[in-house]
Design an enzyme around this catalytic site. Structure first.
Site, PDB file in Angstrom:
ATOM      1  N   SER A 775     100.228  60.108  19.245  1.00 27.37           N
ATOM      2  CA  SER A 775      99.917  58.980  18.025  1.00 27.37           C
ATOM      3  C   SER A 775      98.734  59.198  17.143  1.00 27.37           C
ATOM      4  O   SER A 775      97.820  59.772  17.424  1.00 27.37           O
ATOM      5  CB  SER A 775     100.298  57.700  18.386  1.00 27.37           C
ATOM      6  N   HIS A 776      98.959  58.590  15.778  1.00 28.47           N
ATOM      7  CA  HIS A 776      97.713  58.544  14.776  1.00 28.47           C
ATOM      8  C   HIS A 776      96.527  58.061  15.590  1.00 28.47           C
ATOM      9  O   HIS A 776      95.343  58.481  15.391  1.00 28.47           O
ATOM     10  CB  HIS A 776      98.065  57.923  13.746  1.00 28.47           C
ATOM     11  N   LEU A 777      96.629  56.783  16.143  1.00 31.65           N
ATOM     12  CA  LEU A 777      95.647  56.183  16.906  1.00 31.65           C
ATOM     13  C   LEU A 777      95.064  57.177  17.964  1.00 31.65           C
ATOM     14  O   LEU A 777      93.814  57.218  18.010  1.00 31.65           O
ATOM     15  CB  LEU A 777      96.089  54.938  17.468  1.00 31.65           C
ATOM     16  N   ARG A 780      92.948  59.791  16.428  1.00 30.24           N
ATOM     17  CA  ARG A 780      91.693  59.297  15.757  1.00 30.24           C
ATOM     18  C   ARG A 780      90.713  58.996  16.607  1.00 30.24           C
ATOM     19  O   ARG A 780      89.461  59.405  16.745  1.00 30.24           O
ATOM     20  CB  ARG A 780      91.953  57.834  14.863  1.00 30.24           C
ATOM     21  N   GLY A1012      97.619  59.516   9.554  1.00 28.41           N
ATOM     22  CA  GLY A1012      98.406  58.404   9.642  1.00 28.41           C
ATOM     23  C   GLY A1012      97.644  57.054   8.678  1.00 28.41           C
ATOM     24  O   GLY A1012      97.770  56.055   8.385  1.00 28.41           O
TER      25      GLY A1012
END
Length: 1206
Positions: A775-777, A780, A1012
Site C-alpha cells: 500500500s502507499h503507506l 512510504r 498516493g
C-alpha cells in the site's frame, strides 16, 4: 482499536493466594459502585456467614473432603460483584474447589447492569474459599483482591445468591434463599455446566419455553423481561391514597444543551408520568430530520426509554387521569414512525441498529389496550370478598388506582412483587384469587410487551400460515429436546453440541419466516389491528435474536469444554466434523446479525464463503503444501473478515452512544455508574458479542494450524525507541517535548499518512490493523526507513500494551517479530535496508529513465510523427510526447510502458509464460498548465504570496493548515482551457470514461515515490466538460494538501519547486487490480516477485482499506507460485459506463466464494506466473527493481504505472 479488544492494559502482576496470603499490586484502587435497589425484598430469609480465618477454614475443608463427594447434593450459587473496571477489563472468580479452578484458572464473570455475575454449581456442605481477580482476555496477568481469602460455608443444597464488593474481603457474606438478581442471558441456561459464567443479556432477557406433551407451548406465569433489570425505587404498598411527591429530589441540568437533547430534558422535566414522557419521545421522532439529526433523535430516545423502563427515570402521578389506552395510542404513533424509518431509502445501518433498541420499550397497542377501559380485571380483583381487607386496600391503591390513572413500568414491578407474595405459601389465599391475579399479571406483561419469548410467540400463532406454524412447531420441539439435555446427567458434550446446533437452526428458520413477513414494510393505509400484529412480529424476531445469543453462548461454553481452539487445531488433520459444526454455528450467528439489519450484504457474503470453504474441505493442495494449508489460509481470511464485522459493530456503538449517554445522563441526573457502563452493556448484550467470541476461538485454532505468530511485517529491520501509543499517525500526535526515538503503537491508519511528517524521531510502527504490504503507506514507510509491522491478535496486542512507556527493541524479519526491553539506549535507533539514492533533487531528472536503444528509437519516431496540442501550443500532449521535463516521471513512465507493451508480445519467460501486457490510452496536460490557468483567473499573485508564506509556516499553531486550505481553495476552482478539452476529444472516443491522475515533478522518483500523496479522480467524461475541468482542478490542488506540503518539507524540497501535470487515461473496468514488487520487499530476494491483488479498481490496495489482499509470491526463474494470503476486503470499487460520470465509484460487497483467484488453484498459478514474467521483463528494461501497478481485464493484463521500487 475501538472494538471488542481490550483498550486499557495497565495491569500489574499479582500473586497467587495461599491460604489467605495474597500479593496484590501496589496502588490498585477499588472504586466501589452502589447499585440502587440492591436490598433484599421484605420477607426474604437468608443467613449471614462471617469471614473466618483461612487456617481454620483449611482444617474444616479437609474434613469435608473426607466425605463421599459423589453423593453430595449441589448448591446453585449466583455470585454478583459490584465493581467498576476499565473498558476491556474482565472480572473472574478463583477459589479452592475444582469448580473455581483450584486456584489455577479463574472462572470468568459476565457484565450485567447490576454488576459482574456468574452462576455456579458447587457441592453442598462444603467450605469454599475464593477471591475475585481482574484480567484481560488472552492476558496471563491478574490483579488480585487485597486481604484474606473469602470463605463461605455452603448448606446441603438449595439456590442462593451472594453480593460482594471489590477488596472488602472481610465483609459478611449473606446467602439469600431466593435469587436477588434475576438470571440474565445464558446464566439461566448454564445451570448444567460446572462453573459456567453468565453472559449479559441486558434489556432483553429470554425465558424458557415450556412445552406440553403435544409439542405446543404451554403458558405459565413467568416473570417479566425487565423485572430483573429494575433499578428504580423499591415497591411500597399503600392502604390509602398516600402518593407523595417523590420527584422533589430530582435535578435537571440543561447547561450547554441545545437541539434534541435540550428538548428531551425540558420535556422530561415537564412530564411526571409515563404517558407524558412517551409523548415527548413521539414529538421528537415525528419531526423532519436530515440523516444525522435523525440518528441523534433515535439515540436520545433509545437511551431515555431504557432508563424509564429500568426505573432510573421514575414515573409519578401528576393529578391527571389517563387510562392505559392513552399510552397505547402514543405507542402506536411511535411504532409507525419507527417502521417507516426502518425501511426508508436513506436509513443507515446505524439508524436500524438504534431503532431495534427502542421497540422493546414501547407498550402494546392491541385492541384490548386501546379500548376505552382496558385492564379491568384488576378492578374486580381489588373488590373481591375472599381476601383480607388490608391486602385488598394495598392492591387497590398501589396497583389498580395507579394503573388506571397514570400507568407506568413501576406498576408491573409492584404486580410482580405482589404475585410473589401471594404465591409464597400455597393455600394461604383463595385459589381463584391467585388464579385471577396470575391472569392479570400475564395481561399486564402483554401490555408492557414484557412477556417471555414463549408468550410472545403464542401471541402471533393466529397470524401464521400453515408453513409458518410448522416452523414454529419445529422450533418448540427442538427446544424441548434441549430442555431434556439440561436435565440429563453425564450427557456427551458432542451430543449437546449437536442438539444446540439443531435448536439454532430451527430458531434461524423461524426468524427468517418473521423477517420475510416484515420486509415489505408498513403500508400507509394499514389498519390498526394489522399494525398491532406487526408490533408483535417485530418483538418476536427481536426476542429470537436475544435467544440466539443464549444458545450461541451455550454452544461456545460446550465447545470450550471439549477443548476449544486446541481441540479444533488438533482435529484438522484427521477429522473436521467439529470444525464443520462450529462453522455452521458461526454462519447462523452471522445470519442473525444480517436479520438485524447490520451490514446485510457483508453478512451474506461471509456466510457464503464459510459454507463454500467448508464444502471444499482439505482436498485442494498447492505445490508442496497440503490441503490443510490452503484450507486454513482461505478460512483465516474469512474469519478475519467476520471478526472485522463485529469490531465495526462495536465501533459503531462507541461512535453512537457514549457522548450522548454522558450528555443526557448528566442532564437527567442519572447515576454515574449507569452512564459509564451503558455502551459496554449494549455491546455485550448483542448477538454480535457472541459471534465475536466464536470468531476468536476459531481464529486461535487457525493460527495454531498455520503456526502463525500474529505478526505481519511490511518493512523489516531493527528499531530502538520508547514505545508510545497514538490513535493515528498525524503531525502533532506526538508531544513536542519528545525528542528521543520512538516506536509507535497505532490504532488505525487510512493509508494517507506520512510517517516522518508526524515526527522525525519515529523509527518504528506497530499498527493494530491489517494493511496491504504494498500500500502507499507501506511504500512510504519503506522509503523513510521506518520498521513497520502490523498485528491484530488480541493476546499478542495485550503483551505489547504491557511494554508501553518502556525503551524497547523492535526486531522484524520476514519470519518473525521480536519485542524486548533494552536497558541502555542505542545510538543507532533504526536499521533497515537504506535507500541508495538520497535526496531525489540532487539527481538529474532526465537520468531517471535510461532505456536501451531498441526502445529509444521507437520513442523518437513517435515524437516526430505527433504534433503538440493545438496550433503548436502545449495545451495537451499525446502520451508519446510526454517526458520527465514536460510532464513528470509518472507520465514519462507511461509513455515508456506503451512502447514496452508493443514489444512484450514477443517476450516469454524461461518456462514459456508470456510477458505480454497492454496499456490504456492516454494524454497529458503538461507542466505550466496550472500556472497558465492561475494567470487567466487573476489569482497568480495571491498564489505566489501564499506559497512564499508556507515555506516557513509553523505546524503547531495551525498556520500550515490555514495556508494549505487557502491554496487549495484558489486552485481547485481552476480548470483547463477549452482548447485542451477539444484536443483530448480527438484522442479519446466520445463516450469513454476517464481517470485524471497526478504526474508531479516530485513523485515516482527513486528515493521519493510519493506514493498516493496526490489525488486521482476516476470516472469522468469529456461529455461533461465542467465535471472534467473540476476533476483536473482537484488534482492540481492536491499538490498543496497539508500532507503533501509536510512530506516535501520532510524531504528537503522547496514548495516553489513542486509543479503538477495531469495524466488523462481511459479508465479500465478490471476484474482484479494488483501491485507488484519485482524484488521481494520482505527479504529482498531478487529471484522472487511479490504481488498483492484486490478485486475491482486498484484504489482498494493503494489506500488503507481494512482487509488483506491476495498475496502471491512468484519465482522468476522456476515459475513456482506460493499463496501467502487470501483476500478479504469487504468491498470492491467499480465503474459502470451506464452510471453518471461524476468522479465517484460504485462500491460492491465482495463474495470470494465466486472469485476464481480464491477458488481455482490453476487460475491462481497461471496468473502468478504471468505476473512474474511481466515483472522480470519490466525490471530488465528499466534497469532496476520496479513497483508496478496494473490490472486484469478479462484475459488481458494491463500495466498502468511503473516506478522505482523503494
Amino acid at each position: 482499536m475501538t472494538s471488542l479488544r481490550p483498550l486499557e492494559t495497565s495491569l500489574s502482576i499479582g500473586g497467587r493466594p495461599r491460604r489467605g496470603l495474597v500479593l496484590p499490586p501496589p496502588g490498585v484502587g477499588a472504586g466501589v459502585l452502589l447499585r440502587r435497589g440492591a436490598m433484599a425484598l421484605p420477607g426474604r430469609r437468608g443467613f449471614a456467614c462471617r469471614g473466618r480465618s483461612a487456617a481454620s477454614a483449611a482444617e474444616r475443608t479437609k474434613e469435608k473432603k473426607r466425605r463421599d463427594s459423589s453423593k453430595q447434593p449441589l448448591v446453585h450459587l449466583q455470585v454478583c460483584l459490584e465493581h467498576q473496571v476499565k473498558f476491556g477489563e474482565h472480572v473472574g472468580i478463583i477459589g479452592s474447589t475444582k469448580e473455581l479452578g483450584s486456584w489455577e484458572e479463574q472462572v470468568e464473570l459476565e457484565w450485567t447492569t447490576n454488576g459482574w455475575v456468574c452462576q455456579l454449581k458447587l457441592p453442598g456442605e462444603t467450605l469454599v474459599e475464593f477471591k475475585f481477580v481482574i484480567f484481560l482476555v488472552g492476558g496471563k496477568d491478574k490483579i488480585w483482591e487485597d486481604g484474606n481469602n473469602r470463605v463461605v460455608e455452603l448448606p446441603k443444597d438449595g439456590k442462593f445468591d451472594i453480593v460482594c464488593h471489590w477488596n472488602r474481603t472481610e465483609e459478611p457474606l449473606e446467602l439469600l434463599g431466593t435469587p436477588k438478581f434475576e438470571l440474565v442471558g445464558e446464566a439461566e441456561k448454564n445451570t448444567g455446566e460446572d462453573a459456567s459464567a453468565s453472559v449479559t443479556f441486558a434489556p432483553e432477557k429470554v425465558q424458557d419455553i415450556s412445552v406440553v406433551e403435544n409439542g405446543d407451548p404451554a403458558p405459565e406465569a413467568e416473570s417479566s423481561k425487565f423485572g430483573g433489570q429494575w433499578q428504580g425505587s423499591k415497591t411500597v404498598f399503600m392502604r390509602s391514597n398516600e402518593h407523595l411527591n417523590k420527584e422533589a429530589d430530582r435535578m435537571w441540568d440543561t447547561t450547554g444543551l441545545d437541539g434534541i437533547a435540550l428538548k428531551l430534558v425540558e420535556g422530561d422535566k415537564a412530564s411526571r408520568n409515563w404517558w407524558r414522557k412517551l409523548e415527548v419521545v413521539r414529538g421528537i421522532l415525528s419531526e423532519s430530520f436530515d440523516d444525522q439529526s435523525r440518528l441523534g433523535a433515535l439515540v436520545y430516545s433509545a437511551i431515555y426509554l431504557k432508563w424509564i423502563y429500568t426505573g432510573q427515570i421514575s414515573c409519578f402521578e401528576d393529578g391527571g387521569h389517563h387510562r392505559p389506552n392513552k399510552h397505547a395510542e402514543i405507542s402506536r404513533q411511535i411504532f409507525r414512525e419507527l417502521e417507516m424509518m426502518y425501511y426508508g431509502k436513506t436509513t443507515s445501518a446505524k439508524d436500524v441498529l438504534v431503532i431495534r433498541k427502542i421497540h422493546p420499550f414501547l407498550p402494546s397497542f392491541k385492541s384490548e389496550f386501546t379500548a376505552s377501559v382496558p385492564l379491568t380485571r384488576i378492578r374486580d380483583i381489588a373488590h373481591r370478598n375472599d381476601i383480607p381487607h388490608d391486602l385488598k386496600q394495598e392492591i387497590k391503591h398501589t396497583i389498580q388506582n395507579k394503573l388506571h390513572r397514570n400507568a407506568g413500568p413501576e406498576d408491573l414491578i409492584a404486580t410482580e412483587v405482589m404475585l410473589a407474595r401471594i404465591t409464597k405459601t400455597p393455600g394461604e389465599y383463595s385459589e381463584t384469587f391467585v388464579e385471577q391475579f396470575t391472569i392479570f399479571y400475564s395481561e399486564l406483561k402483554d401490555f408492557f410487551n414484557a412477556g417471555s419469548l414463549f408468550e410472545q410467540l403464542e401471541s402471533i400463532k393466529e397470524s401464521l400460515n400453515e408453513s409458518g406454524l410448522e416452523v414454529l412447531s419445529s422450533f418448540v420441539e427442538t427446544k424441548r429436546s434441549l430442555d431434556q439435555v439440561d436435565h440429563a446427567e453425564d450427557l456427551d458434550k458432542n451430543d449437546t453440541i449437536q442438539i444446540l446446533m439443531t435448536t439454532l437452526q430451527s430458531l434461524s428458520s423461524l426468524r427468517s419466516v418473521l423477517m420475510k413477513g416484515l420486509e415489505s414494510g408498513l403500508r400507509n393505509d394499514a389498519p390498526d389491528n394489522a399494525i398491532a400484529m406487526r408490533q408483535k412480529w417485530r418483538l418476536c424476531e427481536i426476542s429470537l435474536e436475544d435467544y440466539s445469543f443464549v444458545l450461541l453462548s451455550r454452544f461456545i461454553n460446550t465447545l470450550e469444554a471439549l477443548g476449544g481452539s486446541a481441540s479444533l487445531a488438533k482435529d484438522v488433520a484427521r477429522n473436521t466434523t467439529l470444525w464443520d459444526t462450529t462453522l455452521d454455528a458461526l454462519v447462523i450467528g452471522i445470519n442473525q446479525v444480517s436479520f438485524s439489519g447490520w451490514k446485510t450484504d457483508e453478512c451474506i457474503a461471509i456466510g457464503n464463503e464459510i459454507l463454500s470453504w467448508k464444502q471444499k474441505g482439505l482436498s485442494e493442495s498447492e505445490g508442496c503444501e497440503d490441503g490443510k494449508y490452503i484450507w486454513s489460509l482461505r478460512l483465516k481470511a474469512t474469519l478475519d473478515r467476520a471478526r472485522r464485522l463485529t469490531e465495526e459493530y462495536s465501533e459503531a456503538l462507541l461512535s453512537i452512544f457514549p457522548e450522548k449517554v454522558m450528555v443526557i445522563g448528566k442532564a437527567l441526573g442519572i447515576p454515574d455508574n449507569s452512564v459509564r457502563t451503558y455502551t459496554e452493556a449494549e455491546i455485550r448484550a448483542g448477538i454480535v458479542f457472541q459471534v465475536s467470541k466464536l470468531c476468536t476461538v476459531l481464529q486461535k485454532a487457525i493460527r495454531e494450524v498455520l503456526g502463525s505468530t500474529g505478526w505481519d511485517v511490511l518493512v523489516p529491520g531493527v528499531a530502538h525507541g520508547t514505545l508510545m501509543r497514538v490513535e493515528r499517525i498525524l503531525p502533532g500526535s506526538l508531544p513536542s517535548s519528545v525528542k528521543e526515538p520512538v516506536v509507535l503503537i497505532v490504532d488505525k491508519a487510512d493509508g494517507d499518512e506520512e510517517v516522518k511528517a508526524a515526527g522525525d524521531n519515529i523509527v518504528g510502527v506497530i499498527l493494530l490493523q491489517e494493511l496491504p504490504h504494498l500500500s502507499h503507506l507501506g511504500v512510504r514507510a519503506r522509503q523513510e526507513n521506518v520498521v513497520f509491522v502490523t498485528c491484530e491478535y488480541d493476546d499478542t496486542v495485550t503483551d505489547v500494551y504491557l511494554l508501553e512507556g518502556k525503551y524497547i527493541r523492535l526486531e522484524a524479519s520476514s519470519i518473525n517479530v521480536n519485542l524486548s526491553i533494552v536497558s541502555e539506549k542505542n545510538d543507532n535507533a533504526v536499521s533497515t535496508e537504506p535507500n541508495s539514492t538520497g535526496n531525489p533533487f540532487q539527481q538529474k531528472l532526465q537520468n531517471e529513465f535510461s532505456l536501451p536503444s531498441d526502445i529509444e528509437m521507437p520513442l523518437q519516431m513517435s515524437k516526430q510523427k505527433s504534433k503538440s496540442g493545438v496550433n503548436g501550443s502545449f495545451a495537451a500532449l499525446e502520451l508519446s510526447e510526454a517526458s520527465v521535463e514536460s510532464a513528470g516521471a509518472k507520465a514519462a513512465a507511461c509513455r515508456t510502458l506503451s512502447v514496452l507493451a508493443s514489444l512484450s508480445n514477443k517476450v516469454y519467460s524461461d518456462q514459456g509464460v508470456p510477458a505480454a501486457f497492454r496499456v490504456p490510452s492516454g494524454a497529458v496536460i503538461p507542466f505550466g498548465s496550472m500556472e497558465d490557468a492561475l494567470k487567466k483567473s487573476g489569482s497568480l499573485e495571491s498564489f505566489t504570496s501564499l506559497l512564499e508564506k508556507i515555506e516557513t509556516a509553523k505546524v503547531e499553531n495551525g498556520e500550515v493548515d490555514s495556508l494549505a486550505l487557502e491554496l487549495q481553495a484558489i486552485i481547485s476552482h481552476l480548470s483547463p482551457p477549452e482548447e485542451t478539452i477539444i484536443f483530448l476529444k480527438r484522442i479519446f472516443p466520445q463516450d469513454v470514461r476517464l481517470i485524471v491522475r497526478s504526474s508531479a515533478n516530485v513523485e515516482d522518483l527513486a528515493g521519493m515515490s510519493a506514493a498516493g500523496l496526490y489525488d486521482s479522480i476516476p470516472n469522468v467524461s469529456l461529455m461533461d466538460p465542467c465535471a472534467f475541468g473540476a476533476a483536473v482542478g482537484k488534482v492540481w490542488a492536491s499538490l498543496y494538501t497539508r500532507r503533501a506540503i509536510l512530506s516535501r518539507r520532510a524531504a528537503g524540497v522547496y514548495q516553489r519547486d513542486a509543479t503538477m501535470a495531469v495524466l488523462v487515461q481511459e479508465i479500465l473496468q478490471p476484474d482484479l487490480s494488483f501491485v507488484l514488487h519485482t524484488v521481494c520487499p520482505a527479504d529482498h530476494d531478487p529471484k522472487v516477485v511479490q504481488a498483492e491483488v484486490a478485486p475491482g479498481l486498484g484504489e482498494t490496495l493503494a489506500s488503507g482499506t481494512r482487509g488483506t489482499p491476495w498475496r502471491l509470491s512468484c519465482n522468476k526463474f522456476d515459475g513456482k507460485v506460493a499463496t501467502l494470503a487470501f483476500s478479504n476486503f469487504s468491498e470492491e470499487m467499480v465503474v459502470h459506463n451506464s452510471g453518471p460520470a461524476n468522479g465517484e465509484v460504485i462500491r460492491l460487497t465482495v463474495d470470494y466464494s465466486k472469485k476464481p483467484l480464491s477458488v481455482d488453484t490453476t487460475f491462481r498459478k497461471q496468473f502468478g506466473q504471468r505476473l512474474a514474467a511481466i515483472g522480470q521483463y519490466l525490471e530488465q528494461k528499466f534497469g532496476s527493481a520496479q513497483d508496478v501497478e496494473g490490472c486484469l481485464v478479462g484475459k488481458d493484463i494491463f500495466i498502468v504505472q511503473s516506478r522505482p521500487q523503494p
